[in-house]
Design an enzyme around this catalytic site. Structure first.
Site, short mmCIF file in Angstrom:
data_model
loop_
_atom_site.label_atom_id
_atom_site.label_comp_id
_atom_site.label_asym_id
_atom_site.label_seq_id
_atom_site.Cartn_x
_atom_site.Cartn_y
_atom_site.Cartn_z
N TYR A 124 0.80 -1.22 0.00
CA TYR A 124 0.00 0.00 0.00
C TYR A 124 0.84 1.28 0.00
O TYR A 124 0.30 2.37 -0.13
CB TYR A 124 -0.89 0.01 1.24
CG TYR A 124 -2.35 -0.10 0.92
CD1 TYR A 124 -2.93 -1.33 0.67
CD2 TYR A 124 -3.17 1.02 0.88
CE1 TYR A 124 -4.27 -1.44 0.40
CE2 TYR A 124 -4.52 0.91 0.61
CZ TYR A 124 -5.06 -0.31 0.36
OH TYR A 124 -6.40 -0.42 0.08
N LYS A 191 1.98 -14.00 6.32
CA LYS A 191 2.22 -15.12 5.40
C LYS A 191 3.73 -15.34 5.40
O LYS A 191 4.41 -15.29 4.35
CB LYS A 191 1.68 -14.73 4.00
CG LYS A 191 1.60 -15.87 3.03
CD LYS A 191 0.48 -16.84 3.30
CE LYS A 191 0.55 -17.99 2.31
NZ LYS A 191 -0.32 -19.12 2.64
N ASP A 224 -4.36 -16.70 4.93
CA ASP A 224 -5.36 -17.53 4.25
C ASP A 224 -6.15 -18.36 5.27
O ASP A 224 -7.39 -18.44 5.21
CB ASP A 224 -4.72 -18.43 3.17
CG ASP A 224 -3.41 -19.05 3.60
OD1 ASP A 224 -2.97 -18.80 4.74
OD2 ASP A 224 -2.83 -19.82 2.81
N ASP A 248 -6.54 -4.55 4.93
CA ASP A 248 -7.56 -3.99 4.05
C ASP A 248 -8.56 -5.07 3.65
O ASP A 248 -9.78 -4.90 3.75
CB ASP A 248 -6.84 -3.43 2.80
CG ASP A 248 -7.80 -2.77 1.84
OD1 ASP A 248 -8.75 -2.13 2.31
OD2 ASP A 248 -7.60 -2.90 0.62
#
Ligand code: NAI
Length: 364
Positions: A124, A191, A224, A248
């Site tokens: 971002y 992750k 995930d 987000d």
């Protein structure tokens, strides 16, 4: 003395939901001087920028702002006003509570979690290089020279910076928030098995900070697996701290757990300024039709009142929203559709605002 607050109505549904929010806040009896500042696409034509300096000056002066959503054109055009505001005031913590309300039309009951999203770094940050640009070529050459991999020469490239200092301050914010608000657990979402350097740094920093808060439980989850866990059993989650992009995406998922985007409030907090806004965007598909749900904006105003020390008024506004929703008579089309499969019998943005404002005044 009146509180000084900058109000940015925004575009799309922004002006409609801002008007409803203002009516509700005024019904609470809290005295506010609204410094109304227009920003967004409609300002671009006249002033050459969607975010004129006068808006920044106003927020610098008041320290507190509430804003409606602002449209960001896809691909080309101006950069996001929202991202620019977060950057201008280093609003590093985006806090989004997700709380089930009776009558919210959601498939879930008892959701009560808080997203703490890092707001300044990650993909971002907007550090991007067009395909074929000198910057892209230079990165492709550097990556090859470092033996770090091969990037196709026709690639556009975005960078994902994650710093120790940026991670530490947001993770510390999440733990302090948990402590202050009587929360039991913080979950760091990442992750790190794939992005070992960036997300690995975020996770390692979270583990170090967690050690300083023995009274708060800590765990970590892959992003995930987090998404699956949230839809299977949202009660497993309490405070979640996430890098910017995951934050987000997971914010919208969590909004879906509590009746949709029309109900999810938020805040962007820095050391000297705070900007309150709904999680959703400018909803151009329903703009100007008096059908948008202003609840997220109204609940963002309640967060703002807490921030200003007006806790009783904030509590009253949340109670009024809860009561009007659970009565089910004056609800907007999105909620009615979720509850009954049809929008029949729903009320408009304005009428809903009037109903909540009336209840806020009665509760005084
Ligand atoms: P969106 O959140 O505006 O809309 C997604 C869907 O949810 C639409 O079907 C919309 O009608 C519905 N929706 C959203 N808010 C609602 C409300 N209060 N009541 C009833 N229904 C509601 O997301 P989208 O379409 O991806 O973005 C539209 C524009 O908003 C884009 O230009 C985007 O960049 C901008 N945006 C601005 C934000 C901000 O100013 N903070 C945040 C997110 C998006």
């Amino acid at each position: 003395m009146a509180h000084q607050v900058t109000l940015i109505p925004g575009d799309g549904i922004g002006p409609e939901i801002s008007a409803a929010m203002r009516e509700v806040v005024e019904a609470s009896g809290v005295s506010i001087d609204w410094h109304v500042q227009e920003a967004g696409a409609h300002v671009m034509e006249e002033e050459g920028t969607p975010l004129p300096e006068r808006v920044l000056d106003s927020i610098r002066e008041t320290g507190t702002a509430i804003k409606g959503p602002v449209t960001t054109p896809v691909g080309s055009g101006f950069r996001s006003v929202n991202v620019a505001l977060r950057r201008a005031f280093d609003l590093y913590a985006c806090v989004r509570p997700c709380l089930s309300m009776p009558g919210d039309g959601s498939r879930y009951d008892g959701v009560d979690l808080v997203i703490v999203r890092e707001n300044t770094e990650d993909l971002y940050a907007g550090i991007e290089f067009d395909e074929g640009s000198e910057g892209a070529r230079s990165i492709i050459d550097t990556v090859a020279a470092q033996g770090a991999g091969t990037i196709k020469p026709d690639s556009a490239i975005s960078l994902k910076p994650i710093s120790v200092s940026g991670s530490e301050r947001i993770i510390r914010y999440a733990f302090d928030y948990a402590r202050k608000n009587g929360r039991r657990k913080v979950t760091a979402v990442h992750k790190a098995n794939i992005m070992k350097c960036t997300d690995g740094l975020f996770l390692h920093t979270a583990e170090c900070v967690a050690a300083e808060y023995p009274d708060i439980e800590f765990d970590n989850k892959f992003v995930d697996a987090t998404c699956m866990g949230l839809v299977q059993n949202p009660a497993d989650f309490d405070v979640m701290v996430l890098p910017n992009l995951y934050g987000d995406i997971v914010s919208d998922l969590c909004a879906g757990l509590v009746g949709g985007l029309g109900l999810a409030p938020g805040s962007n907090i820095g050391l000297n300024q705070a900007i309150f806004e709904a999680t959703h965007g400018s909803a151009p598909d329903i703009a100007g039709k008096d059908i948008a749900n202003p609840t997220a904006m109204i609940l963002s105003a309640a967060m703002m009142l807490d921030h200003l020390g007006e806790n009783e008024a904030a509590h009253r506004i949340r109670t009024a929203v809860r009561e009007v929703l659970s009565a089910g008579e004056s609800v907007t089309a999105d909620i009615k559709r979720a509850l009954t499969g049809s929008t029949e019998g729903s009320v408009g943005t304005r009428a809903y605002g009037v109903a909540v404002a009336a209840r806020v005044a009665e509760l005084a």
